[in-house]
Motif scaffolding. Structure first.
Motif, PDB file in Angstrom:
ATOM      1  N   TRP A 112       0.713  -1.335  -0.450  1.00 34.00           N
ATOM      2  CA  TRP A 112      -0.031   0.800   0.159  1.00 34.00           C
ATOM      3  C   TRP A 112       0.813   1.655   0.459  1.00 34.00           C
ATOM      4  O   TRP A 112       0.798   2.401  -1.057  1.00 34.00           O
ATOM      5  CB  TRP A 112      -1.057  -0.245   1.064  1.00 34.00           C
ATOM      6  N   GLU A 113       2.031   0.985   0.555  1.00 38.85           N
ATOM      7  CA  GLU A 113       2.520   2.587   0.406  1.00 38.85           C
ATOM      8  C   GLU A 113       3.271   2.266  -0.595  1.00 38.85           C
ATOM      9  O   GLU A 113       3.772   3.897  -1.314  1.00 38.85           O
ATOM     10  CB  GLU A 113       4.071   1.758   2.081  1.00 38.85           C
ATOM     11  N   GLY A 114       3.671   1.679  -1.552  1.00 37.36           N
ATOM     12  CA  GLY A 114       4.639   1.670  -3.013  1.00 37.36           C
ATOM     13  C   GLY A 114       2.848   1.987  -3.487  1.00 37.36           C
ATOM     14  O   GLY A 114       3.494   2.876  -4.313  1.00 37.36           O
ATOM     15  N   LEU A 115       2.335   1.449  -3.361  1.00 37.18           N
ATOM     16  CA  LEU A 115       1.163   2.235  -4.200  1.00 37.18           C
ATOM     17  C   LEU A 115       0.669   3.487  -4.466  1.00 37.18           C
ATOM     18  O   LEU A 115       0.446   4.196  -5.121  1.00 37.18           O
ATOM     19  CB  LEU A 115      -0.115   1.288  -4.411  1.00 37.18           C
ATOM     20  N   TYR A 116       0.330   3.713  -2.928  1.00 33.06           N
ATOM     21  CA  TYR A 116       0.751   5.628  -2.515  1.00 33.06           C
ATOM     22  C   TYR A 116       1.696   6.554  -3.121  1.00 33.06           C
ATOM     23  O   TYR A 116       1.105   7.826  -3.689  1.00 33.06           O
ATOM     24  CB  TYR A 116       0.428   5.649  -1.081  1.00 33.06           C
ATOM     25  N   ASN A 117       2.439   5.752  -2.985  1.00 38.50           N
ATOM     26  CA  ASN A 117       4.139   7.012  -3.414  1.00 38.50           C
ATOM     27  C   ASN A 117       4.223   6.855  -4.999  1.00 38.50           C
ATOM     28  O   ASN A 117       4.553   8.094  -5.500  1.00 38.50           O
ATOM     29  CB  ASN A 117       5.223   5.742  -3.033  1.00 38.50           C
ATOM     30  N   THR A 118       3.806   5.645  -5.090  1.00 38.68           N
ATOM     31  CA  THR A 118       4.077   6.046  -7.119  1.00 38.68           C
ATOM     32  C   THR A 118       2.660   6.941  -7.577  1.00 38.68           C
ATOM     33  O   THR A 118       2.392   7.556  -8.468  1.00 38.68           O
ATOM     34  CB  THR A 118       3.505   4.125  -7.706  1.00 38.68           C
ATOM     35  N   VAL A 119       1.692   6.244  -6.875  1.00 40.42           N
ATOM     36  CA  VAL A 119       0.015   7.801  -7.861  1.00 40.42           C
ATOM     37  C   VAL A 119       0.654   8.856  -7.063  1.00 40.42           C
ATOM     38  O   VAL A 119       0.740  10.172  -7.612  1.00 40.42           O
ATOM     39  CB  VAL A 119      -1.100   6.839  -6.921  1.00 40.42           C
ATOM     40  N   THR A 120       0.737   9.362  -5.345  1.00 39.82           N
ATOM     41  CA  THR A 120       1.493  10.522  -5.295  1.00 39.82           C
ATOM     42  C   THR A 120       2.927  11.040  -6.474  1.00 39.82           C
ATOM     43  O   THR A 120       2.172  12.464  -7.139  1.00 39.82           O
ATOM     44  CB  THR A 120       1.263  10.697  -3.974  1.00 39.82           C
ATOM     45  N   GLU A 121       3.715  10.626  -6.900  1.00 36.28           N
ATOM     46  CA  GLU A 121       4.310  11.222  -7.077  1.00 36.28           C
ATOM     47  C   GLU A 121       4.169  10.838  -8.683  1.00 36.28           C
ATOM     48  O   GLU A 121       4.665  12.525  -9.407  1.00 36.28           O
ATOM     49  CB  GLU A 121       6.461  10.223  -7.404  1.00 36.28           C
ATOM     50  N   TYR A 122       3.586  10.416  -9.209  1.00 32.37           N
ATOM     51  CA  TYR A 122       2.578  10.373 -10.950  1.00 32.37           C
ATOM     52  C   TYR A 122       2.195  11.595 -10.948  1.00 32.37           C
ATOM     53  O   TYR A 122       2.237  12.603 -11.833  1.00 32.37           O
ATOM     54  CB  TYR A 122       2.402   8.484 -11.487  1.00 32.37           C
ATOM     55  N   LEU A 123       0.735  11.661  -9.882  1.00 28.96           N
ATOM     56  CA  LEU A 123       0.574  12.363  -9.857  1.00 28.96           C
ATOM     57  C   LEU A 123       0.909  14.059  -9.327  1.00 28.96           C
ATOM     58  O   LEU A 123       0.337  15.010 -10.475  1.00 28.96           O
ATOM     59  CB  LEU A 123      -1.079  12.660  -9.154  1.00 28.96           C
ATOM     60  N   ASP A 124       1.855  14.380  -8.389  1.00 22.90           N
ATOM     61  CA  ASP A 124       1.818  15.312  -8.706  1.00 22.90           C
ATOM     62  C   ASP A 124       3.234  16.229  -9.636  1.00 22.90           C
ATOM     63  O   ASP A 124       4.182  16.783  -9.172  1.00 22.90           O
ATOM     64  CB  ASP A 124       3.103  15.629  -7.598  1.00 22.90           C
ATOM     65  N   SER A 125       4.063  14.983 -10.339  1.00 19.84           N
ATOM     66  CA  SER A 125       4.683  15.520 -11.299  1.00 19.84           C
ATOM     67  C   SER A 125       4.177  15.787 -12.549  1.00 19.84           C
ATOM     68  O   SER A 125       5.176  16.269 -14.049  1.00 19.84           O
ATOM     69  CB  SER A 125       5.547  14.234 -12.074  1.00 19.84           C
TER      70      SER A 125
END
Length: 145
Positions: A112-125
């Motif tokens: 869940w941390e990996g999913l959250y980090n991936t989604v957040t990094e993508y959307l914030d980019s």
């Protein structure tokens, strides 16, 4: 995770304001017409965007809304967090500190941390400017979000 209509419409509204930023303050009815979104629905979204400092408001004749910052300074992640709340896939990641009593022994937390980090990094980019630039490159001017 599913992005609600509110989040999608907020993004479309801000993109519309960015696209027409040279026109000064934009009436909500104009955004609603161009984006084929109910003005009443946009009226529910505006307070969230206004309160979070994403919009500038001008009342009265020639009133309307405009972006406070340059489109390159707005990220999709920021906009969705304003309208959707947390983007965390599980409740234990909703806050900065994970207070779950099982966190230390949870075998699936890293997923869940990996999913959250991936989604957040993508959307914030991705910024509004990035979306507008891509639409210009591809000839698209309809924001199907």
């Amino acid at each position: 995770m599913k992005i609600s209509t509110k989040g999608r419409y907020a993004l479309r509204m801000l993109l519309d304001l960015a696209l027409h930023s040279d026109d000064g303050f934009i009436a909500l009815k104009d955004v609603a017409e161009r984006q084929d979104i109910s003005k009443k629905y946009l009226e529910q979204i505006v307070p969230l965007l206004n309160k979070s400092g994403l919009l500038k408001t001008n009342r009265g004749y020639q009133g309307g809304y405009m972006l406070i910052k340059d489109p390159g300074e707005y990220t999709v992640g920021e906009i969705l967090r304003v309208t959707e709340g947390s983007l965390a896939p599980v409740a234990c990641l909703d806050h900065d500190s994970n207070d779950c009593p099982r966190a230390a022994s949870c075998m699936t937390l890293y997923i869940w941390e990996g999913l959250y980090n991936t989604v957040t990094e993508y959307l914030d980019s991705i910024t509004l400017r990035d979306i507008l630039d891509r639409a210009e490159e591809t000839g698209a001017n309809d924001f199907c979000i």
